[in-house]
Design a protein around this motif. Structure first.
Motif, PDB file in Angstrom:
ATOM      1  N   ALA A 201       0.517  -0.746   0.011  1.00 47.88           N
ATOM      2  CA  ALA A 201      -0.151  -0.374  -0.187  1.00 47.88           C
ATOM      3  C   ALA A 201       0.581   1.396  -0.014  1.00 47.88           C
ATOM      4  CB  ALA A 201      -1.115   0.251   1.239  1.00 47.88           C
ATOM      5  N   ALA A 202       2.330   1.308   0.215  1.00 50.57           N
ATOM      6  CA  ALA A 202       2.896   2.222   0.977  1.00 50.57           C
ATOM      7  C   ALA A 202       3.666   2.677  -0.190  1.00 50.57           C
ATOM      8  CB  ALA A 202       4.087   2.179   2.071  1.00 50.57           C
ATOM      9  N   MET A 203       3.384   1.662  -1.431  1.00 51.85           N
ATOM     10  CA  MET A 203       4.642   1.913  -2.823  1.00 51.85           C
ATOM     11  C   MET A 203       4.211   2.262  -3.879  1.00 51.85           C
ATOM     12  SD  MET A 203       7.418   0.780  -2.220  1.00 51.85           S
ATOM     13  CE  MET A 203       7.750   0.600  -4.150  1.00 51.85           C
ATOM     14  N   GLY A 204       4.563   3.024  -4.127  1.00 55.19           N
ATOM     15  CA  GLY A 204       4.034   4.230  -5.111  1.00 55.19           C
ATOM     16  C   GLY A 204       5.168   4.299  -6.090  1.00 55.19           C
ATOM     17  N   PRO A 205       5.218   5.725  -7.068  1.00 54.27           N
ATOM     18  CA  PRO A 205       5.979   6.391  -7.861  1.00 54.27           C
ATOM     19  C   PRO A 205       6.536   7.516  -7.542  1.00 54.27           C
ATOM     20  CG  PRO A 205       3.780   6.982  -8.143  1.00 54.27           C
ATOM     21  CD  PRO A 205       3.272   5.905  -7.114  1.00 54.27           C
ATOM     22  N   ASP A 206       6.167   7.758  -6.262  1.00 55.30           N
ATOM     23  CA  ASP A 206       7.366   8.679  -5.289  1.00 55.30           C
ATOM     24  C   ASP A 206       8.247   7.329  -4.016  1.00 55.30           C
ATOM     25  OD1 ASP A 206       5.342   7.863  -4.208  1.00 55.30           O
ATOM     26  OD2 ASP A 206       4.688   9.208  -2.985  1.00 55.30           O
ATOM     27  N   VAL A 207       8.334   6.901  -4.851  1.00 52.99           N
ATOM     28  CA  VAL A 207       9.167   5.817  -3.855  1.00 52.99           C
ATOM     29  C   VAL A 207       9.990   5.896  -4.266  1.00 52.99           C
ATOM     30  CG1 VAL A 207       9.071   3.149  -2.644  1.00 52.99           C
ATOM     31  CG2 VAL A 207       6.953   4.428  -2.274  1.00 52.99           C
ATOM     32  N   ALA A 208      11.711   5.957  -3.412  1.00 51.93           N
ATOM     33  CA  ALA A 208      12.684   5.569  -4.045  1.00 51.93           C
ATOM     34  C   ALA A 208      13.294   4.484  -3.378  1.00 51.93           C
ATOM     35  CB  ALA A 208      13.415   6.998  -3.652  1.00 51.93           C
ATOM     36  N   GLY A 209      12.905   4.224  -2.152  1.00 48.06           N
ATOM     37  CA  GLY A 209      13.782   3.528  -1.183  1.00 48.06           C
ATOM     38  C   GLY A 209      12.747   2.759  -0.305  1.00 48.06           C
ATOM     39  N   PHE A 210      13.377   1.537   0.290  1.00 48.83           N
ATOM     40  CA  PHE A 210      12.822   1.310   1.213  1.00 48.83           C
ATOM     41  C   PHE A 210      13.590   0.851   2.806  1.00 48.83           C
ATOM     42  CE2 PHE A 210      10.968  -3.190   3.468  1.00 48.83           C
ATOM     43  CZ  PHE A 210      10.856  -2.590   4.357  1.00 48.83           C
ATOM     44  N   MET A 211      13.955   1.307   3.957  1.00 47.43           N
ATOM     45  CA  MET A 211      15.213   0.658   4.826  1.00 47.43           C
ATOM     46  C   MET A 211      14.796  -0.143   5.203  1.00 47.43           C
ATOM     47  SD  MET A 211      16.236   4.464   5.429  1.00 47.43           S
ATOM     48  CE  MET A 211      18.729   3.983   6.055  1.00 47.43           C
ATOM     49  N   LEU A 212      15.581  -1.418   6.175  1.00 45.01           N
ATOM     50  CA  LEU A 212      15.134  -2.625   6.739  1.00 45.01           C
ATOM     51  C   LEU A 212      16.355  -3.026   7.050  1.00 45.01           C
ATOM     52  CD1 LEU A 212      12.478  -4.152   7.144  1.00 45.01           C
ATOM     53  CD2 LEU A 212      13.149  -5.413   5.634  1.00 45.01           C
ATOM     54  N   THR A 213      16.067  -3.649   8.187  1.00 43.54           N
ATOM     55  CA  THR A 213      17.164  -4.424   9.589  1.00 43.54           C
ATOM     56  C   THR A 213      16.857  -5.809   9.297  1.00 43.54           C
ATOM     57  OG1 THR A 213      17.261  -2.411  10.399  1.00 43.54           O
ATOM     58  CG2 THR A 213      18.001  -3.963  11.323  1.00 43.54           C
ATOM     59  N   ASN A 214      17.310  -6.075   9.313  1.00 44.16           N
ATOM     60  CA  ASN A 214      17.297  -7.946   8.839  1.00 44.16           C
ATOM     61  C   ASN A 214      18.576  -8.763   9.310  1.00 44.16           C
ATOM     62  OD1 ASN A 214      15.249  -9.675   8.824  1.00 44.16           O
ATOM     63  ND2 ASN A 214      16.350 -10.748   6.524  1.00 44.16           N
ATOM     64  N   PRO A 215      18.161  -9.097  10.655  1.00 38.23           N
ATOM     65  CA  PRO A 215      17.822  -9.529  11.520  1.00 38.23           C
ATOM     66  C   PRO A 215      16.902  -8.175  11.970  1.00 38.23           C
ATOM     67  CG  PRO A 215      19.246 -10.594  12.000  1.00 38.23           C
ATOM     68  CD  PRO A 215      19.681 -10.748  11.126  1.00 38.23           C
ATOM     69  N   ASN A 216      15.444  -8.246  12.092  1.00 40.44           N
ATOM     70  CA  ASN A 216      15.398  -6.805  12.596  1.00 40.44           C
ATOM     71  C   ASN A 216      14.949  -6.888  13.931  1.00 40.44           C
ATOM     72  OD1 ASN A 216      12.885  -8.391  14.216  1.00 40.44           O
ATOM     73  ND2 ASN A 216      11.108  -8.592  12.539  1.00 40.44           N
ATOM     74  N   THR A 217      14.604  -5.609  14.121  1.00 39.74           N
ATOM     75  CA  THR A 217      14.989  -4.952  15.231  1.00 39.74           C
ATOM     76  C   THR A 217      13.996  -5.764  16.494  1.00 39.74           C
ATOM     77  OG1 THR A 217      12.839  -3.094  15.692  1.00 39.74           O
ATOM     78  CG2 THR A 217      15.606  -2.559  14.470  1.00 39.74           C
ATOM     79  N   LEU A 218      13.480  -6.486  16.252  1.00 39.54           N
ATOM     80  CA  LEU A 218      13.145  -7.329  17.491  1.00 39.54           C
ATOM     81  C   LEU A 218      13.982  -9.019  17.667  1.00 39.54           C
ATOM     82  CD1 LEU A 218      10.796  -5.832  16.867  1.00 39.54           C
ATOM     83  CD2 LEU A 218       9.631  -8.007  17.944  1.00 39.54           C
ATOM     84  N   GLY A 219      14.772  -8.816  17.136  1.00 30.26           N
ATOM     85  CA  GLY A 219      15.802  -9.788  16.358  1.00 30.26           C
ATOM     86  C   GLY A 219      15.658 -11.289  15.594  1.00 30.26           C
ATOM     87  N   LEU A 220      14.370 -11.231  15.181  1.00 31.51           N
ATOM     88  CA  LEU A 220      13.819 -12.592  14.464  1.00 31.51           C
ATOM     89  C   LEU A 220      14.283 -11.876  12.795  1.00 31.51           C
ATOM     90  CD1 LEU A 220      10.613 -12.306  15.962  1.00 31.51           C
ATOM     91  CD2 LEU A 220      11.915 -13.597  16.327  1.00 31.51           C
ATOM     92  N   PHE A 221      14.626 -12.686  11.628  1.00 30.58           N
ATOM     93  CA  PHE A 221      14.736 -13.326  10.882  1.00 30.58           C
ATOM     94  C   PHE A 221      13.706 -12.886  10.315  1.00 30.58           C
ATOM     95  CE2 PHE A 221      16.193 -14.405   6.226  1.00 30.58           C
ATOM     96  CZ  PHE A 221      16.911 -13.876   6.684  1.00 30.58           C
ATOM     97  N   ASP A 222      12.936 -12.039   9.116  1.00 35.77           N
ATOM     98  CA  ASP A 222      11.946 -11.870   8.193  1.00 35.77           C
ATOM     99  C   ASP A 222      11.968 -12.630   7.211  1.00 35.77           C
ATOM    100  OD1 ASP A 222       9.587 -10.947   6.789  1.00 35.77           O
ATOM    101  OD2 ASP A 222       9.925  -9.296   7.627  1.00 35.77           O
ATOM    102  N   LYS A 223      11.186 -13.667   7.838  1.00 33.89           N
ATOM    103  CA  LYS A 223      11.192 -15.077   6.359  1.00 33.89           C
ATOM    104  C   LYS A 223      10.491 -14.705   5.349  1.00 33.89           C
ATOM    105  CE  LYS A 223       9.468 -18.344   9.620  1.00 33.89           C
ATOM    106  NZ  LYS A 223       8.691 -19.013  10.244  1.00 33.89           N
ATOM    107  N   ASN A 224       9.665 -13.968   5.296  1.00 33.48           N
ATOM    108  CA  ASN A 224       9.418 -12.867   4.281  1.00 33.48           C
ATOM    109  C   ASN A 224      10.333 -12.279   3.385  1.00 33.48           C
ATOM    110  OD1 ASN A 224       7.043 -14.402   4.319  1.00 33.48           O
ATOM    111  ND2 ASN A 224       6.124 -12.417   5.701  1.00 33.48           N
ATOM    112  N   ILE A 225      11.862 -12.175   3.272  1.00 30.34           N
ATOM    113  CA  ILE A 225      12.619 -11.256   2.849  1.00 30.34           C
ATOM    114  C   ILE A 225      12.367 -11.469   1.611  1.00 30.34           C
ATOM    115  CG2 ILE A 225      15.117 -12.962   2.841  1.00 30.34           C
ATOM    116  CD1 ILE A 225      14.779  -8.877   3.782  1.00 30.34           C
TER     117      ILE A 225
END
Lengths: 482, 447, 121
Positions: A201-225
């Motif tokens: 929903a957040a994506m759009g033609p104005d989006v330059a990028g997405f910042m992510l920590t993986n493992p995330n800040t809860l210390g879990l690896f995002d399986k959907n990476i």
């Protein structure tokens, strides 16, 4: 311990004392080299101390501080691992090398940078690295300018939004703002992972990028990476990997292979350079081929057997600091990689993850938890039922000090109520972990038996809890001579 | 191979078992199998300490670190008293993280408070932050601070700032859409004050250095007055070591005094880590970026130090923060503090005076050579000066190097059109003998 | 009980119309949530804002809250007493305004009853 203030060096000053000496001036002294209008009216009002005064003063200060060489320092997301001493000795070998020495005088230093860049490429799965950024946040900023320059160069100038998860470190949105972006925050899934629908929903033609920590800040690896990076790429955006949690995955999985386009690494975390009480760090930035033309100037490039400083970079974002980066920190990290090799790096990550899971497993019955899953290099606990006794995360942290431990990171990530983020690191032994677990259990028992006592802790430190409100309302930020 | 994992393989296995797992691989169950590395990292096998040392020694051999240095240009060769590295390596301070836990970090918090006090005494200003990355970054942070304080998107800078500082300013300005306007120089090497009023319309402020990149001491009082004339903030970029002799920024009304404190106890280190400092007056303290330590009391009334004014910072303000800085150069803060404590008022004055004297001795000796002259002969300087010769500076530099001397920086390094100029530097480290040898070598090369 | 003489916002500000001008402050609920207030960043007199913009910041030790205006117009006065004593907001939030704006109230506002219901949730 008797609580007391420690005198400031200014309060130890005695007129006429001196600790310095200089050789006598060996050229004829000339008068009036400075016009009177440019000369200062008086000497700077610094304290006057003897050398012994100076030494005792700073040794005294050090005794009121705690580093990872003192003991366990499970400060989550800060990766307080042991700092090898060989790295210190070789890190300073280039102390006398001038950054503007001629090209034929700096070959060894440039080669060292090349070798480190290439090793970081291998560990991360990227095509090139710059070593210029001086810290993690500086790396984030640099990486984000690459993303903007990339889009702009393609004529895609309307991309001025960076998507940031609400669980992100504060530096992420701050770096994006400093790089001129607008920030679009998305809510995280309950496990701290990316909510795929929210991302779409957040994506759009104005989006330059997405910042992510993986493992995330809860210390879990995002399986959907794989899906996450795919969604961003399909929308024309680039993916930024925040390397704050890189210590979990070396030799196991690489950000480049997850589909990221750019990342920073904190050499002062994952690659074990000392944190010095807050810095200096070093935040190298890696990227895919498409972003290489935009890397800062100069870039160290390979030419046959050696490295060369390349200044001819017309598309570069320019410079982000003077010279080439925090070189002596870079050198220490290179020594660390040489010592461990590929296998050693993997061993470090695996044991960091093992130690975190060991703590999590043995404390999850005593404290509250956010998610009952295998964690990566850090785990999250909460006070759980201890809150019923009026005991909060900050009380548990202060009690840990009395047990001789540095507390974990507290109240972060913000999306977990009363979070305690524990990152033990691979360099801690099983006995240390066991002792910590025992201390945490004793604290939980104390919280139920005598919560009032908990509120008064720590009792063993040179000073008690500070009045931070008074400090901020009427800031005193320097000494005033009496 | 070296390992810093204390647990034996046997102990690791027991730990795995105690949490209900069999292998290390079980820890990574969440990582998609197809994404995992299928082969070991392609890195050389781990090495012993001796082997690591040998690799570093062989890299070091391919550098020149033993020639007398007559080069500054933003990185200065000064004497570092023995107490500085010795005390700065105290493990309790050296291996600590940022002092978030006040009660366990009083040593470092007080050291930062003392640094803030010392650097304020040196600059004459009221408040300092706990450091930024380096001088170039200090300029960028101050440019952004001016933008926020004045709510204006235009900033002036002197053409005689260090070229790396200008390049860094341009990067930050480009992405933050700040209009950067260069104020050109006069023939005497100083910034053209006369142009400031016209260029400064709608600007938030201006940054200018003294000594500037060409070593020249600027008319900072005149610059300050001109910047205040258009309602702007004046950021004075200064070499802190010069302040033992040269007027302090407070004496000419600077709003920010900033720069790189590398000369105060940090080695050359091939360009870093150095120490960016930013100071200001009380009214603008909240426009400083990064950490600040303040004094308060504990529950028993003891004097204590803590991080303060944090609500300006990225971890609280997130995208509304005016800076993203988190890690800074704290250990360098400690080193400069030990340096200033060791030097004291008399030492700071004496080392500044020796720099002044030696640089003038060297400049006069070079200017006496038949085909060399000082480019800005009539303008006062501190410890650096530009020499023009009839020959190509790069060739002169080669000649000096063959004679074992690291001479002044050929200015073509930063400006390809400046083929004749060399930026020389002398500090308390350069003996008369060394300077005489350098002048003799230069004479030969120019002959 | 929140005072009945004024309007409220979803962001915990109050707006009191007096002599055709609008005083803006933060509610008691907001100051309690923030804790000890240590600093208030006020706008300049003469600054103009449109409804929905943030015009001031209220800081506690570990939080900072942007304050939004639902009035489009010009700042004609600010509460300078807050510079010396930001704790006034903790002591009496409803009698401590931040700024007075001249203009039109054209943003989204709540009645006292609606606001009470909101904070009771």
């Amino acid at each position: 311990m008797t609580r007391c203030a420690y005198p400031l060096m200014f309060e130890k000053s005695k007129p006429g004392r001196r600790a310095y000496d200089l050789p006598a001036l060996d050229v004829p002294a000339q008068k009036n080299l400075l016009p009177q209008a440019l000369r200062s009216a008086a000497n700077p009002n610094l304290p006057e101390l003897s050398e012994v005064d100076v030494v005792r003063h700073f040794v005294g200060l050090s005794r009121r501080n705690y580093g990872v060489d003192n003991g366990f320092y499970p400060l989550g997301s800060c990766t307080m691992k042991y700092n090898p001493k060989i790295d210190e000795e070789v890190g300073v070998l280039f102390a006398q090398l001038h950054p503007l020495a001629d090209a034929d005088c700096i070959g060894g230093a440039v080669d060292l940078m090349l070798h480190l860049q290439e090793a970081l490429c291998e560990v991360s799965g990227f095509d090139a690295f710059t070593l210029q950024p001086a810290a993690g946040a500086h790396g984030e900023y640099t990486g984000l300018t690459l993303i903007k320059a990339y889009h702009d160069h393609r004529g895609d100038t309307a991309r001025n939004v960076i998507i940031v998860p609400d669980a992100a470190h504060g530096t992420n949105p701050a770096s994006a703002a400093l790089a001129g972006f607008k920030i679009r925050e998305i809510l995280s899934a309950p496990d701290g992972g990316v909510d795929l629908d929210a991302l779409r929903a957040a994506m759009g033609p104005d989006v330059a990028g997405f910042m992510l920590t993986n493992p995330n800040t809860l210390g879990l690896f995002d399986k959907n990476i794989a899906q996450i990076t795919q969604i961003v790429h399909d929308g024309g955006g680039l993916c930024y990997y925040d390397g704050a949690n890189f210590n979990a995955i070396m030799g196991v999985v690489r950000p480049g292979d997850m589909g990221f386009d750019v990342m920073h690494i904190n050499l002062h975390k994952t690659f074990s350079t000392p944190h010095g009480g807050g810095g200096p760090g070093s935040g190298p930035v890696g990227c895919t081929k498409a972003l290489i033309p935009f890397l800062p100037t100069p870039q160290v490039v390979r030419e046959g057997e050696h490295g060369r400083l390349d200044y001819d970079r017309p598309l570069s974002v320019g410079k982000v600091k003077a010279f080439f980066g925090n070189f002596s920190i870079i050198a220490r990290a290179y020594a660390y990689i040489l010592s461990l090799g590929g296998e050693g790096l993997k061993e470090a990550s695996e044991n960091a993850v093992l130690n975190a899971n060991y703590i999590f497993h043995h404390l999850k019955g005593t404290y509250g938890i956010a998610h009952d899953r295998i964690c990566m290099h850090e785990c999250i606990l909460t006070p759980g039922e201890l809150e019923e006794y009026g005991v909060h995360t900050s009380d548990i942290a202060k009690a840990l000090i009395d047990f001789g431990y540095h507390p974990p990171t507290i109240y972060f990530p913000l999306i977990v109520h009363e979070a305690m983020m524990i990152e033990p690191c691979e360099s801690e032994s099983r006995e240390t972990l066991d002792a910590f677990i025992t201390a945490m259990k004793e604290i939980a028992a104390l919280a139920k038996a005598d919560p009032e006592r908990m509120h008064k802790m720590p009792l063993t430190t040179p000073v008690g809890r500070p009045d931070e409100v008074a400090a901020a309302r009427n800031p005193i930020v320097k000494y005033e001579w009496q | 191979m070296k390992s810093y994992v204390p647990n034996t393989v046997h102990e690791r296995q027991e730990m795995l078992q105690s949490i209900g797992l069999k292998t290390m691989d079980d820890l990574y169950a969440d990582v998609p199998q197809t994404m995992k590395l299928s082969a070991p990292l392609q890195l050389p096998a781990g090495k012993s300490e001796q082997e690591v040392r040998r690799i570093f020694q062989s890299l070091l051999k391919n550098t020149c670190v033993s020639m007398p240095i007559f080069r500054g240009a933003g990185a200065y060769n000064h004497y570092i008293p023995s107490v500085v590295p010795q005390l700065a390596s105290r493990n309790e301070l050296y291996t600590a993280y940022t002092p978030y836990q006040t009660e366990m970090s009083q040593g470092m918090l007080q050291a930062i408070f003392e640094y803030q006090s010392l650097i304020c005494e040196l600059t004459g200003m009221d408040a300092a932050n706990a450091s930024v990355y380096d001088g170039a970054h200090a300029c960028s942070e101050t440019m952004v601070a001016m933008k926020f304080a004045k709510r204006k998107d235009k900033v002036l800078y002197s053409a005689a700032l260090h070229p790396d500082y200008i390049a860094t300013l341009k990067t930050y300005a480009r992405f933050l859409r700040i209009e950067l306007v260069e104020v050109p120089l006069l023939g005497d090497g100083r910034t053209d004050i006369g142009q400031i009023a016209a260029l400064g319309a709608d600007a938030a402020g201006m940054l200018a250095a003294s000594p500037n990149f060409y070593g020249v001491l600027e008319d900072m009082a005149g610059l300050s007055e001109a910047v205040h004339g258009f309602g702007g903030l004046f950021g004075a970029v200064v070499n802190p070591l010069s302040l033992g002799a040269v007027k302090r920024p407070s004496e000419y009304g600077a709003d920010f005094a900033l720069g790189d404190a590398q000369p105060l106890g940090m080695p050359l280190n091939f360009g870093g880590p150095y120490l960016g400092f930013v100071t200001t007056h009380t009214k603008l303290v909240r426009n400083l970026s990064g950490r600040i330590v303040g004094q308060t009391t504990d529950d028993e009334g003891n004097r204590v130090y803590c991080l303060t004014l944090s609500a300006r910072e990225q971890h609280i303000r997130r995208e509304k923060a005016s800076s993203n800085i988190c890690s800074n150069q704290c250990l360098c803060v400690l080193m400069s503090s030990i340096y200033m404590a060791t030097m004291g008022p008399a030492g700071m004055a004496e080392v500044a005076e020796q720099n002044l004297q030696k640089a003038h001795y060297l400049a006069q000796a070079i200017a006496a050579l038949p085909n060399a002259k000082l480019r800005y002969a009539d303008t006062p300087f501190f410890n650096e000066f530009v020499v023009d010769t009839g020959k190509n500076a790069a060739a002169v530099n080669e000649g000096l190097k063959q004679r074992g001397i690291m001479g002044g920086l050929p200015l073509s390094r930063f400006d390809a059109t400046d083929t004749k100029g060399m930026l020389w530097c002398a500090t308390e480290m350069n003996t008369r003998e060394e300077m005489d040898a350098a002048v003799a070598a230069l004479k030969e090369v120019l002959a | 009980m929140v005072p009945k003489d004024r309007k409220y916002t979803n962001n915990d500000e109050w707006i009191l119309e007096e002599n055709g001008q609008f005083k803006i402050g933060i509610t008691d609920y907001a100051q309690t949530a923030l804790g000890d207030i240590v600093f208030v960043d006020l706008p300049g007199i003469g600054d103009t804002f449109t409804a929905g913009q943030d015009f001031a910041v209220v800081e506690s030790v570990k939080a900072a809250a942007e304050i939004y205006t639902q009035v489009s117009g010009k700042v004609v006065a600010v509460n300078e007493a807050l510079d010396a004593d930001p704790a006034l907001l903790n002591q009496d939030a409803y009698n401590t305004f931040l700024a007075v704006l001249e203009g039109a109230l054209d943003g989204e506002v709540l009645t006292p009853e609606e606001y009470e219901a909101k904070i009771a949730e």
